[in-house]
Design an enzyme around this catalytic site. Structure first.
Site, PDB file in Angstrom:
ATOM      1  N   LYS A 178      -7.618   2.315  16.099  1.00 33.38           N
ATOM      2  CA  LYS A 178      -7.073   3.661  15.956  1.00 33.38           C
ATOM      3  C   LYS A 178      -7.555   4.254  14.634  1.00 33.38           C
ATOM      4  O   LYS A 178      -7.306   3.688  13.567  1.00 33.38           O
ATOM      5  CB  LYS A 178      -5.547   3.635  15.993  1.00 33.38           C
ATOM      6  CG  LYS A 178      -4.881   5.006  15.883  1.00 33.38           C
ATOM      7  CD  LYS A 178      -3.376   4.873  16.008  1.00 33.38           C
ATOM      8  CE  LYS A 178      -2.679   6.220  15.958  1.00 33.38           C
ATOM      9  NZ  LYS A 178      -2.767   6.859  14.632  1.00 33.38           N
ATOM     10  N   THR A 216      -4.783   0.085  13.155  1.00 35.32           N
ATOM     11  CA  THR A 216      -5.072   1.339  12.473  1.00 35.32           C
ATOM     12  C   THR A 216      -6.053   1.084  11.337  1.00 35.32           C
ATOM     13  O   THR A 216      -5.815   0.239  10.473  1.00 35.32           O
ATOM     14  CB  THR A 216      -3.780   1.972  11.921  1.00 35.32           C
ATOM     15  OG1 THR A 216      -2.942   2.332  13.020  1.00 35.32           O
ATOM     16  CG2 THR A 216      -4.078   3.219  11.105  1.00 35.32           C
ATOM     17  N   SER A 266       5.343   0.673  15.672  1.00 32.30           N
ATOM     18  CA  SER A 266       4.610   0.622  14.414  1.00 32.30           C
ATOM     19  C   SER A 266       4.985  -0.602  13.588  1.00 32.30           C
ATOM     20  O   SER A 266       6.104  -1.125  13.687  1.00 32.30           O
ATOM     21  CB  SER A 266       4.908   1.892  13.606  1.00 32.30           C
ATOM     22  OG  SER A 266       4.407   1.802  12.288  1.00 32.30           O
ATOM     23  N   TYR A 317      -1.138  -2.826  10.861  1.00 30.85           N
ATOM     24  CA  TYR A 317      -1.875  -2.562   9.627  1.00 30.85           C
ATOM     25  C   TYR A 317      -2.375  -3.893   9.068  1.00 30.85           C
ATOM     26  O   TYR A 317      -1.674  -4.910   9.134  1.00 30.85           O
ATOM     27  CB  TYR A 317      -0.991  -1.877   8.589  1.00 30.85           C
ATOM     28  CG  TYR A 317      -0.655  -0.442   8.883  1.00 30.85           C
ATOM     29  CD1 TYR A 317      -1.647   0.539   8.889  1.00 30.85           C
ATOM     30  CD2 TYR A 317       0.662  -0.047   9.140  1.00 30.85           C
ATOM     31  CE1 TYR A 317      -1.331   1.862   9.152  1.00 30.85           C
ATOM     32  CE2 TYR A 317       0.981   1.272   9.396  1.00 30.85           C
ATOM     33  CZ  TYR A 317      -0.023   2.223   9.399  1.00 30.85           C
ATOM     34  OH  TYR A 317       0.286   3.535   9.656  1.00 30.85           O
ATOM     35  N   HIS A 338      -5.028  10.488  11.804  1.00 30.61           N
ATOM     36  CA  HIS A 338      -3.677  10.143  11.364  1.00 30.61           C
ATOM     37  C   HIS A 338      -2.803  11.392  11.217  1.00 30.61           C
ATOM     38  O   HIS A 338      -2.019  11.521  10.288  1.00 30.61           O
ATOM     39  CB  HIS A 338      -3.724   9.374  10.042  1.00 30.61           C
ATOM     40  CG  HIS A 338      -2.675   8.300   9.930  1.00 30.61           C
ATOM     41  ND1 HIS A 338      -2.914   6.997  10.286  1.00 30.61           N
ATOM     42  CD2 HIS A 338      -1.386   8.339   9.509  1.00 30.61           C
ATOM     43  CE1 HIS A 338      -1.819   6.282  10.075  1.00 30.61           C
ATOM     44  NE2 HIS A 338      -0.878   7.077   9.617  1.00 30.61           N
TER      45      HIS A 338
END
Length: 381
Positions: free
Chosen positions: A254, A158, A109, A132, A278
């Site tokens: 995602k 995401t 992540s 992100y 999520h």
């Protein structure tokens, strides 16, 4: 309660709850608003029944799949999740090592606690980088370049978190990074001294993907604030199309949940999508990835790889998703509870149980390989 007492998802969850301070456990465990979507993620699998085939002569079972150009020995992968070294001091190092042992993919992540470079250097198993989209375009370019230099093959953007979900459990405890707890939250930490000892005697907590770009000295950052203040809500399809072009490899969105968005993802060159809400942590009341799987696979399954995550607790859940055309299924809380319970040994035990369930269930379904599964072996209630 010990690791050997854990035989399923719920056992690992109970052991994690016993070992983690309340604010950290509730960060993993909680969802948005009334947590209806959180509960629905698992309940959705109960609305579909498996229809087994008999007398198929099933001896050997092949569980392997290929998704996003990556060959996986299991049809499940370890989804990218944030802050793992808060749950156990081994963090992503345990997750990556367990994934490698079972021959499957793991994700790192943007809010990871071990650098993507270290994990890519140490492990040969496929790795995806969960990204992100920040307001700081320079930060975006730097993170993408670092992923390329690390040899990561799959980019996972995401798109369901342009603002933070209303996670009321975190508001009650004051959970943030660094810790800025309420009195009640501090009391819950005091009740778990072994967690505190491990936290203080191991490597200092950090967010290596972000540390070079964000100075949090003297400040605290809730996850909600990170999403709301640092991520760019103005992100458009044009921005994503540019990222797809610049990345030049396997690119996955995602958080796709509609057929229209799935078609658009295919049009701009994405090679995969993950149907995800999520983990029920963003928009409460939204559909689940499993609920949307059938119609989206039928619409775009021949143009890109469709995966899903959310609420997966059993091998039968995975089989139902594969039967509807998912190329692979993401695990989140499934491995986070086991990580919190016992580090790498916990994740390996959880994956051992998942593999055993999948092998057993495939034989009971009369399926020699994932290709033998299809919509015909399901019935909707």
């Amino acid at each position: 309660m010990r690791l050997t007492d854990c035989h399923n998802f719920h056992d690992f969850r109970r052991l994690a709850q016993r070992r983690l301070p309340g604010p950290i456990f509730n960060y993993i465990d909680g969802g948005a608003d009334d947590e209806q979507t959180l509960r629905r993620n698992s309940a959705a699998f109960g609305d579909v029944d498996l229809v087994p085939g008999i007398l198929r002569g099933v001896t050997d079972v092949d569980l392997s799949v290929t998704t996003m150009g990556q060959k996986l020995d299991l049809p499940v992968y370890l989804s990218p999740t944030a802050l793992q070294r808060l749950f156990h001091h081994q963090g992503e190092r345990a997750t990556a090592a367990a994934a490698e042992k079972f021959g499957t993919m793991f994700g790192v992540s943007s809010l990871g606690t071990v650098s993507m470079e270290e994990l890519a250097r140490k492990h040969r198993t496929p790795q995806c980088y969960q990204f992100y989209f920040h307001k700081d375009r320079g930060l975006n370019r730097a993170m993408i370049q670092k992923a390329k230099e690390s040899g990561i093959k799959v980019m996972m953007l995401t798109v369901d978190s342009i603002t933070g979900g209303n996670r009321e459990r975190d508001l009650r405890t004051g959970f943030s990074i660094p810790f800025r707890l309420t009195l009640g939250g501090m009391a819950q930490f005091a009740m778990k001294p072994m967690w505190g000892l491990n936290y203080l005697t191991h490597e200092k907590f950090s967010l290596p993907q972000l540390d070079a770009h964000i100075d949090m000295q003297g400040d605290s950052l809730t996850i909600g604030r990170y999403f709301t203040e640092m991520l760019d809500p103005s992100m458009t399809w044009d921005d994503v199309a540019l990222m797809v072009r610049d990345w030049g490899g396997e690119f996955c969105l995602k958080g796709v949940m509609s057929t229209e968005d799935a078609r658009r993802a295919a049009e701009i060159g994405c090679t995969g999508i993950v149907l995800s809400n999520h983990g029920g942590r963003q928009l409460d009341g939204s559909r689940t990835g499993f609920d949307q799987l059938d119609e989206i696979v039928q619409a775009v399954g021949d143009r890109l790889d469709v995966m899903m995550d959310g609420g997966v607790q059993r091998g039968t859940h995975v089989l139902k998703a594969l039967s509807l055309g998912a190329k692979a299924v993401g695990l989140g809380r499934f491995y986070l509870y086991s990580l919190a319970a016992a580090g790498q040994a916990g994740v390996e035990r959880a994956l051992t149980q998942m593999k055993a369930e999948l092998l057993r269930d495939m034989r009971l379904m009369g399926a020699r390989s994932v290709a033998d599964l299809g919509r015909d072996n399901l019935r909707f209630r």
